[in-house]
Design an enzyme around this catalytic site. Structure first.
Site, PDB file in Angstrom:
ATOM      1  N   ASP A  40       0.837  -1.206   0.000  1.00  0.00           N
ATOM      2  CA  ASP A  40       0.000   0.000   0.000  1.00  0.00           C
ATOM      3  C   ASP A  40       0.867   1.248   0.000  1.00  0.00           C
ATOM      4  O   ASP A  40       0.986   1.957   1.007  1.00  0.00           O
ATOM      5  CB  ASP A  40      -0.964  -0.037   1.193  1.00  0.00           C
ATOM      6  CG  ASP A  40      -1.995  -1.142   1.050  1.00  0.00           C
ATOM      7  OD1 ASP A  40      -2.364  -1.460  -0.100  1.00  0.00           O
ATOM      8  OD2 ASP A  40      -2.428  -1.697   2.066  1.00  0.00           O
ATOM      9  N   LYS A  54       0.525  -8.093  -2.690  1.00  0.00           N
ATOM     10  CA  LYS A  54      -0.799  -7.567  -3.041  1.00  0.00           C
ATOM     11  C   LYS A  54      -0.659  -6.136  -3.551  1.00  0.00           C
ATOM     12  O   LYS A  54      -0.083  -5.279  -2.884  1.00  0.00           O
ATOM     13  CB  LYS A  54      -1.723  -7.588  -1.819  1.00  0.00           C
ATOM     14  CG  LYS A  54      -3.149  -7.170  -2.160  1.00  0.00           C
ATOM     15  CD  LYS A  54      -4.059  -7.286  -0.963  1.00  0.00           C
ATOM     16  CE  LYS A  54      -4.026  -6.075  -0.092  1.00  0.00           C
ATOM     17  NZ  LYS A  54      -4.685  -4.889  -0.648  1.00  0.00           N
ATOM     18  N   ASP A  75      -5.675  -6.522  -6.050  1.00  0.00           N
ATOM     19  CA  ASP A  75      -6.833  -6.308  -5.171  1.00  0.00           C
ATOM     20  C   ASP A  75      -7.558  -5.014  -5.547  1.00  0.00           C
ATOM     21  O   ASP A  75      -7.424  -4.002  -4.869  1.00  0.00           O
ATOM     22  CB  ASP A  75      -6.292  -6.256  -3.730  1.00  0.00           C
ATOM     23  CG  ASP A  75      -7.336  -5.924  -2.675  1.00  0.00           C
ATOM     24  OD1 ASP A  75      -8.516  -6.279  -2.869  1.00  0.00           O
ATOM     25  OD2 ASP A  75      -6.966  -5.322  -1.652  1.00  0.00           O
ATOM     26  N   LEU A  76      -8.303  -5.066  -6.661  1.00  0.00           N
ATOM     27  CA  LEU A  76      -8.979  -3.837  -7.109  1.00  0.00           C
ATOM     28  C   LEU A  76     -10.475  -3.863  -6.807  1.00  0.00           C
ATOM     29  O   LEU A  76     -11.194  -2.918  -7.132  1.00  0.00           O
ATOM     30  CB  LEU A  76      -8.686  -3.583  -8.590  1.00  0.00           C
ATOM     31  CG  LEU A  76      -7.198  -3.321  -8.859  1.00  0.00           C
ATOM     32  CD1 LEU A  76      -6.935  -3.091 -10.347  1.00  0.00           C
ATOM     33  CD2 LEU A  76      -6.674  -2.132  -8.055  1.00  0.00           C
ATOM     34  N   LYS A  77     -10.956  -4.936  -6.208  1.00  0.00           N
ATOM     35  CA  LYS A  77     -12.316  -4.986  -5.639  1.00  0.00           C
ATOM     36  C   LYS A  77     -13.380  -4.441  -6.580  1.00  0.00           C
ATOM     37  O   LYS A  77     -14.082  -3.483  -6.257  1.00  0.00           O
ATOM     38  CB  LYS A  77     -12.365  -4.196  -4.333  1.00  0.00           C
ATOM     39  CG  LYS A  77     -11.438  -4.698  -3.242  1.00  0.00           C
ATOM     40  CD  LYS A  77     -11.675  -3.904  -1.953  1.00  0.00           C
ATOM     41  CE  LYS A  77     -10.935  -4.441  -0.766  1.00  0.00           C
ATOM     42  NZ  LYS A  77      -9.480  -4.300  -0.809  1.00  0.00           N
ATOM     43  N   HIS A 106     -16.775  -3.753  -8.437  1.00  0.00           N
ATOM     44  CA  HIS A 106     -18.165  -3.779  -7.987  1.00  0.00           C
ATOM     45  C   HIS A 106     -18.996  -2.908  -8.929  1.00  0.00           C
ATOM     46  O   HIS A 106     -18.975  -1.677  -8.840  1.00  0.00           O
ATOM     47  CB  HIS A 106     -18.250  -3.243  -6.534  1.00  0.00           C
ATOM     48  CG  HIS A 106     -19.576  -3.472  -5.890  1.00  0.00           C
ATOM     49  ND1 HIS A 106     -19.819  -3.163  -4.569  1.00  0.00           N
ATOM     50  CD2 HIS A 106     -20.733  -3.980  -6.362  1.00  0.00           C
ATOM     51  CE1 HIS A 106     -21.068  -3.485  -4.261  1.00  0.00           C
ATOM     52  NE2 HIS A 106     -21.638  -3.970  -5.347  1.00  0.00           N
ATOM     53  N   ASP A 107     -19.686  -3.565  -9.866  1.00  0.00           N
ATOM     54  CA  ASP A 107     -20.487  -2.812 -10.843  1.00  0.00           C
ATOM     55  C   ASP A 107     -21.487  -3.802 -11.451  1.00  0.00           C
ATOM     56  O   ASP A 107     -21.604  -4.932 -10.965  1.00  0.00           O
ATOM     57  CB  ASP A 107     -19.549  -2.208 -11.908  1.00  0.00           C
ATOM     58  CG  ASP A 107     -20.116  -0.931 -12.528  1.00  0.00           C
ATOM     59  OD1 ASP A 107     -21.321  -0.920 -12.867  1.00  0.00           O
ATOM     60  OD2 ASP A 107     -19.358   0.034 -12.700  1.00  0.00           O
ATOM     61  N   ILE A 108     -22.166  -3.427 -12.507  1.00  0.00           N
ATOM     62  CA  ILE A 108     -23.109  -4.355 -13.142  1.00  0.00           C
ATOM     63  C   ILE A 108     -22.325  -5.486 -13.822  1.00  0.00           C
ATOM     64  O   ILE A 108     -21.134  -5.333 -14.117  1.00  0.00           O
ATOM     65  CB  ILE A 108     -24.040  -3.634 -14.151  1.00  0.00           C
ATOM     66  CG1 ILE A 108     -23.236  -2.929 -15.237  1.00  0.00           C
ATOM     67  CG2 ILE A 108     -24.946  -2.651 -13.411  1.00  0.00           C
ATOM     68  CD1 ILE A 108     -24.092  -2.380 -16.369  1.00  0.00           C
ATOM     69  N   PRO A 109     -22.971  -6.649 -14.040  1.00  0.00           N
ATOM     70  CA  PRO A 109     -22.241  -7.826 -14.532  1.00  0.00           C
ATOM     71  C   PRO A 109     -21.371  -7.574 -15.767  1.00  0.00           C
ATOM     72  O   PRO A 109     -20.190  -7.944 -15.792  1.00  0.00           O
ATOM     73  CB  PRO A 109     -23.366  -8.827 -14.838  1.00  0.00           C
ATOM     74  CG  PRO A 109     -24.452  -8.464 -13.882  1.00  0.00           C
ATOM     75  CD  PRO A 109     -24.395  -6.966 -13.756  1.00  0.00           C
ATOM     76  N   THR A 117     -20.048  -4.879 -16.989  1.00  0.00           N
ATOM     77  CA  THR A 117     -18.914  -3.975 -16.749  1.00  0.00           C
ATOM     78  C   THR A 117     -17.807  -4.677 -15.967  1.00  0.00           C
ATOM     79  O   THR A 117     -16.619  -4.549 -16.276  1.00  0.00           O
ATOM     80  CB  THR A 117     -19.411  -2.720 -15.990  1.00  0.00           C
ATOM     81  OG1 THR A 117     -20.452  -2.135 -16.759  1.00  0.00           O
ATOM     82  CG2 THR A 117     -18.308  -1.714 -15.775  1.00  0.00           C
ATOM     83  N   THR A 171     -12.865  -6.220   6.570  1.00  0.00           N
ATOM     84  CA  THR A 171     -12.385  -6.537   7.929  1.00  0.00           C
ATOM     85  C   THR A 171     -12.346  -5.308   8.846  1.00  0.00           C
ATOM     86  O   THR A 171     -12.142  -5.434  10.043  1.00  0.00           O
ATOM     87  CB  THR A 171     -10.974  -7.163   7.856  1.00  0.00           C
ATOM     88  OG1 THR A 171     -10.191  -6.419   6.921  1.00  0.00           O
ATOM     89  CG2 THR A 171     -11.043  -8.596   7.403  1.00  0.00           C
ATOM     90  N   GLN A 173      -8.339  -1.580  11.378  1.00  0.00           N
ATOM     91  CA  GLN A 173      -8.958  -2.902  11.260  1.00  0.00           C
ATOM     92  C   GLN A 173      -9.826  -3.189  12.483  1.00  0.00           C
ATOM     93  O   GLN A 173      -9.654  -2.569  13.532  1.00  0.00           O
ATOM     94  CB  GLN A 173      -7.873  -3.980  11.127  1.00  0.00           C
ATOM     95  CG  GLN A 173      -7.048  -3.866   9.848  1.00  0.00           C
ATOM     96  CD  GLN A 173      -7.802  -4.346   8.605  1.00  0.00           C
ATOM     97  OE1 GLN A 173      -9.028  -4.523   8.624  1.00  0.00           O
ATOM     98  NE2 GLN A 173      -7.088  -4.530   7.514  1.00  0.00           N
ATOM     99  N   GLY A 175      -0.201  -5.985   5.802  1.00  0.00           N
ATOM    100  CA  GLY A 175       0.338  -4.712   5.317  1.00  0.00           C
ATOM    101  C   GLY A 175       1.173  -4.017   6.376  1.00  0.00           C
ATOM    102  O   GLY A 175       2.368  -4.274   6.522  1.00  0.00           O
ATOM    103  N   ARG A 176       0.521  -3.147   7.152  1.00  0.00           N
ATOM    104  CA  ARG A 176       1.257  -2.295   8.093  1.00  0.00           C
ATOM    105  C   ARG A 176       2.127  -3.031   9.108  1.00  0.00           C
ATOM    106  O   ARG A 176       3.210  -2.534   9.424  1.00  0.00           O
ATOM    107  CB  ARG A 176       0.274  -1.320   8.770  1.00  0.00           C
ATOM    108  CG  ARG A 176      -0.131  -0.203   7.815  1.00  0.00           C
ATOM    109  CD  ARG A 176      -1.400   0.485   8.231  1.00  0.00           C
ATOM    110  NE  ARG A 176      -2.568  -0.387   8.063  1.00  0.00           N
ATOM    111  CZ  ARG A 176      -3.819   0.006   8.210  1.00  0.00           C
ATOM    112  NH1 ARG A 176      -4.077   1.263   8.548  1.00  0.00           N
ATOM    113  NH2 ARG A 176      -4.813  -0.838   8.032  1.00  0.00           N
TER     114      ARG A 176
END
Ligand code: C5P
Length: 234
Positions: free
Chosen positions: A11, A33, A60-62, A64-67, A69, A124, A191, A211-212
């Site tokens: 990160d 990651k 890890d770009l997560k 989240h949109d319509i199928p 896309t 998390t 977290q 990460g940290r």
């Protein structure tokens, strides 16, 4: 020997910081990651560079949109050669299934290895007080995991606190990737649903995202090796 189960989160927003940490960790760490902070500031070149260093990559770009896309976005990302890609399970069964099928078809068409596709369940960082859903967080996480499995995904990202329940409900082959890892005595930061590295593995996690606790340590290599030693003893 590097243990693939440790995935170190890069990160950063500067490429030089990535090169310094990866160089410092050396052969101890093989899996990294790349998340939105790094990808949005440095771009796809970082994935290419990590591959040139023989590292594995969880991108890890997560999404989240319509199928349609999400499927299109994943097919573009797949060409970068990451080992794991992810989407939000909250996007729904149709989105998950369309995404998994698109990746399978596109990788077969191009003759390139298909990355594993996993779904984010509940972040998390969210605790029960902040949670807005009708059921308990753990119940929602398990429901998301089952939906992701039915849709043809290989696994989920979840808190180590839910790993055991997911393992019980989704079987041995389903991948469980757990952020929210905090070695005993380290800062919790933002977290919430955390556990130690050993407890996460004991509860069934396949991969730990850290990460940290490594990046911000005075000696990142020592911090990583301590985590590796802890998980190898489980
Ligand atoms: O620094 P820390 O160990 O908390 O980093 C955890 C990493 O895992 C971050 O890059 C964060 O974006 C990611 N992550 C998470 N929770 C999720 C999914 C990803 O913390 N549910």
């Amino acid at each position: 020997m590097a243990d693939e189960r440790l995935i170190v989160a890069l990160d950063f927003h500067k490429f030089d910081d990535v090169k310094n940490l990866v160089g410092e960790l050396g052969d101890s760490v093989i899996f990294y990651k790349v998340g939105m902070e790094l990808f949005y500031s440095v771009g796809a070149g970082v994935v290419e560079w990590l591959k040139s260093q023989n590292k594995k990559i969880f991108l890890d770009l997560k999404l989240h949109d319509i199928p349609n896309t999400v499927a299109g976005g994943l097919c573009s990302l797949m060409k970068l050669g990451a080992d794991i890609l992810n989407v939000h399970a909250a996007g729904g069964f149709t989105m998950l299934k369309t995404a998994a099928e698109a990746l399978r078809e596109e990788s077969a068409k191009l003759g390139i290895a298909k990355p594993k596709l996993i779904a984010i369940t509940i972040l998390t960082s969210i605790n029960q007080a902040e949670w807005y859903g009708a059921q308990k967080i753990s119940e929602q996480v398990v429901q998301f995991a089952k939906i992701a499995q039915d849709a043809g995904l290989e696994g989920v990202v979840a808190s180590p606190q839910e790993a055991k329940l997911i393992r019980e409900n989704c079987g041995e082959k389903f991948l469980i990737v757990t952020p929210g890892i905090r070695p005993a005595g380290s800062a919790v930061n933002d977290q919430s649903r955390i556990s130690t590295p050993a407890a996460a593995i004991q509860n069934g996690a396949n991969y730990l995202v850290v990460g940290r606790p490594i990046r911000a340590a005075d000696n990142p290599k020592f911090a990583a090796e301590k985590i590796l030693a802890e998980i190898s003893e489980v």
